[in-house]
Motif scaffolding. Structure first.
Motif, PDB file in Angstrom:
ATOM      1  N   VAL A 197      40.824  22.882  39.737  1.00 57.24           N
ATOM      2  CA  VAL A 197      41.244  24.023  38.924  1.00 57.24           C
ATOM      3  C   VAL A 197      42.595  24.456  39.474  1.00 57.24           C
ATOM      4  N   PRO A 198      43.674  24.318  38.707  1.00 56.87           N
ATOM      5  CA  PRO A 198      45.019  24.562  39.246  1.00 56.87           C
ATOM      6  C   PRO A 198      45.268  25.998  39.693  1.00 56.87           C
ATOM      7  N   LYS A 199      44.643  26.972  39.035  1.00 57.24           N
ATOM      8  CA  LYS A 199      44.932  28.370  39.335  1.00 57.24           C
ATOM      9  C   LYS A 199      43.972  28.888  40.405  1.00 57.24           C
ATOM     10  N   ILE A 200      44.490  28.959  41.638  1.00 60.56           N
ATOM     11  CA  ILE A 200      43.697  29.374  42.785  1.00 60.56           C
ATOM     12  C   ILE A 200      44.406  30.546  43.480  1.00 60.56           C
ATOM     13  N   TYR A 201      43.619  31.475  44.019  1.00 59.12           N
ATOM     14  CA  TYR A 201      44.176  32.651  44.686  1.00 59.12           C
ATOM     15  C   TYR A 201      43.584  32.774  46.087  1.00 59.12           C
ATOM     16  N   THR A 202      44.395  33.298  47.008  1.00 59.32           N
ATOM     17  CA  THR A 202      43.932  33.565  48.371  1.00 59.32           C
ATOM     18  C   THR A 202      44.155  35.043  48.686  1.00 59.32           C
ATOM     19  N   ILE A 203      43.137  35.666  49.265  1.00 58.55           N
ATOM     20  CA  ILE A 203      43.219  37.083  49.601  1.00 58.55           C
ATOM     21  C   ILE A 203      42.314  37.348  50.792  1.00 58.55           C
ATOM     22  N   LYS A 204      42.717  38.266  51.643  1.00 55.92           N
ATOM     23  CA  LYS A 204      41.870  38.633  52.782  1.00 55.92           C
ATOM     24  C   LYS A 204      40.721  39.518  52.294  1.00 55.92           C
ATOM     25  N   LEU A 205      39.609  39.426  52.992  1.00 53.76           N
ATOM     26  CA  LEU A 205      38.409  40.172  52.592  1.00 53.76           C
ATOM     27  C   LEU A 205      38.689  41.663  52.537  1.00 53.76           C
ATOM     28  N   SER A 206      39.427  42.187  53.507  1.00 52.91           N
ATOM     29  CA  SER A 206      39.738  43.615  53.525  1.00 52.91           C
ATOM     30  C   SER A 206      40.603  44.002  52.328  1.00 52.91           C
ATOM     31  N   GLN A 207      41.563  43.141  51.961  1.00 57.50           N
ATOM     32  CA  GLN A 207      42.425  43.412  50.813  1.00 57.50           C
ATOM     33  C   GLN A 207      41.629  43.384  49.516  1.00 57.50           C
ATOM     34  N   LEU A 208      40.675  42.471  49.448  1.00 56.87           N
ATOM     35  CA  LEU A 208      39.819  42.410  48.264  1.00 56.87           C
ATOM     36  C   LEU A 208      39.044  43.717  48.107  1.00 56.87           C
ATOM     37  N   ALA A 209      38.472  44.192  49.189  1.00 55.28           N
ATOM     38  CA  ALA A 209      37.700  45.440  49.136  1.00 55.28           C
ATOM     39  C   ALA A 209      38.595  46.618  48.754  1.00 55.28           C
ATOM     40  N   GLU A 210      39.786  46.690  49.335  1.00 60.07           N
ATOM     41  CA  GLU A 210      40.703  47.788  49.025  1.00 60.07           C
ATOM     42  C   GLU A 210      41.143  47.748  47.564  1.00 60.07           C
ATOM     43  N   THR A 211      41.384  46.553  47.058  1.00 63.47           N
ATOM     44  CA  THR A 211      41.814  46.414  45.665  1.00 63.47           C
ATOM     45  C   THR A 211      40.737  46.883  44.710  1.00 63.47           C
ATOM     46  N   ILE A 212      39.513  46.451  44.947  1.00 64.98           N
ATOM     47  CA  ILE A 212      38.422  46.841  44.051  1.00 64.98           C
ATOM     48  C   ILE A 212      38.125  48.333  44.183  1.00 64.98           C
ATOM     49  N   GLN A 213      38.224  48.874  45.402  1.00 65.48           N
ATOM     50  CA  GLN A 213      38.034  50.311  45.586  1.00 65.48           C
ATOM     51  C   GLN A 213      39.087  51.097  44.813  1.00 65.48           C
TER      52      GLN A 213
END
Length: 369
Positions: A197-213
């Motif tokens: 799947v060409p479209k892949i993303y990388t994010i830190k777990l803490s950043q993921l939580a902050e973004t969703i919050q």
């Protein structure tokens, strides 16, 4: 075309079946673990393409990994072989296939079965080692940490973060489906023997939580997430799919007086804000001008008169507006302006300003038209 989808009631399967129907595929054989194997025998006889998505993720014992991921794959391939059905097969594997865990080893073994079957029977096989797939209909505490975070944060529940600096590799369900459709049409994206799947993303777990919050906080601060960031855009769509069904709506702060009301609706970091203005019959609002702030007015209900006067002129410019004919009126800088309700009912105006209101620098100066 007749399509077989194993694991059709799973997260990826449900989304895939829905998309195949969107694309006009009429015959979709949906096989799930509760179905009898005789049904699979009939499906493997008639299908023209196989999406093999069935698998075990969180069993009660490690042995179930191999029975669900390896043994079932072997049975599926044996049935196709018995029917001399050379339908292409797409297999949803995992990036964990070589991590040495029981789950990873079971996926790796299933991959080998697929590749050997394809080579021995001259069949096209597309093996995708999928990362963490997220999107609507994913099960919290089962399929994806994204689903778990979205579900819990939307309900005010705690989330657990063991390693905040851990890097996550994510892909969005719609991007997976787009690639699967390419494979269905014989045009998969590939690196070596594996499809990707060409479209892949990388994010830190803490950043993921902050973004969703931050998504939950938009109901209070009215800020729209940055939709230019493709990952944020996809995460926000996913978050909304986990809202409790009794919590789709939320109140806005209405600033009310005898003239009507003014309510801020949406704000952005760099695209201004949208507000809703309601004026009672006979009421005039405005009578001010701006140096840099500019606006757009759109009357959606009622009848109004928007009046302008350039500061160094006595000439008055008038635009009559009505909800019967939607028409945007630009509010240029350097013109004092007002909007008058000349109708018998409330005048409702959608107002966009090119910047969020800053009480320290309002750029608003009283001057009657």
């Amino acid at each position: 075309m007749k399509i077989l989808v194993t694991g059709a009631k799973g997260f990826i399967g449900k989304n895939l079946v829905a998309e195949l129907k969107n694309r006009g595929i009429k015959i979709i054989y949906e096989f799930n673990r509760e179905n009898d194997m005789t049904v699979l025998g009939q499906y493997t006889k008639e299908c023209d393409f196989v999406f093999h998505l069935a698998g075990i993720n969180r069993p009660q014992s490690d042995n179930e990994f191999f029975s669900g991921n390896v043994d079932f794959t072997s049975q599926l391939l044996q049935l196709l072989k018995e029917h001399k059905n050379k339908a292409p097969i797409l297999f949803a594997s995992s990036i964990q296939a070589e991590n040495g865990t029981s789950y990873g080893r079971s996926k790796l073994e299933a991959e080998k079965l697929i590749f050997n079957y394809a080579k021995e029977n001259c069949v096209n096989a597309y093996v995708y080692r999928l990362p963490n797939v997220f999107g609507k209909w994913s099960k919290p505490n089962y399929n994806s940490v994204v689903a778990t975070f979205c579900y819990n944060i939307a309900r005010g529940l705690d989330i657990q973060i063991n390693n905040p600096e851990a890097d996550l590799t994510l892909c969005y369900i719609d991007d997976v489906l787009e690639e699967f459709i390419c494979a269905l049409n014989g045009n998969p994206s590939k690196i070596s023997s594996y499809s990707i799947v060409p479209k892949i993303y990388t994010i830190k777990l803490s950043q993921l939580a902050e973004t969703i919050q931050s998504f939950k906080e938009t109901r209070e601060n009215l800020n729209i997430p940055n939709m230019e960031n493709k990952l944020v855009k996809k995460l926000y769509s996913t978050y909304l799919s986990y809202l409790p069904e009794d919590n789709f709506s939320y109140d806005l702060k209405m600033n009310c007086d005898h003239r009507g009301s003014f309510t801020e609706f949406l704000k952005t970091n760099n695209q201004g804000q949208v507000s809703i203005n309601v004026s009672k019959p006979g009421i005039t609002k405005g009578n001010h001008w701006h140096h840099t702030k500019n606006e757009k007015f759109l009357v959606v209900s009622g009848e109004g008169l928007i009046r302008f006067r350039k500061l160094d002129s006595e000439d008055i410019i008038e635009y009559r507006v009505s909800g019967e004919k939607l028409q945007v009126v630009d509010i240029p800088v350097g013109y004092t302006h007002s909007i008058v309700n000349v109708g018998e009912n409330d005048l409702v105006t959608v107002m966009w300003a090119n910047e969020n209101f800053d009480p320290e620098k309002p750029d608003t100066y009283f001057q009657e038209v």
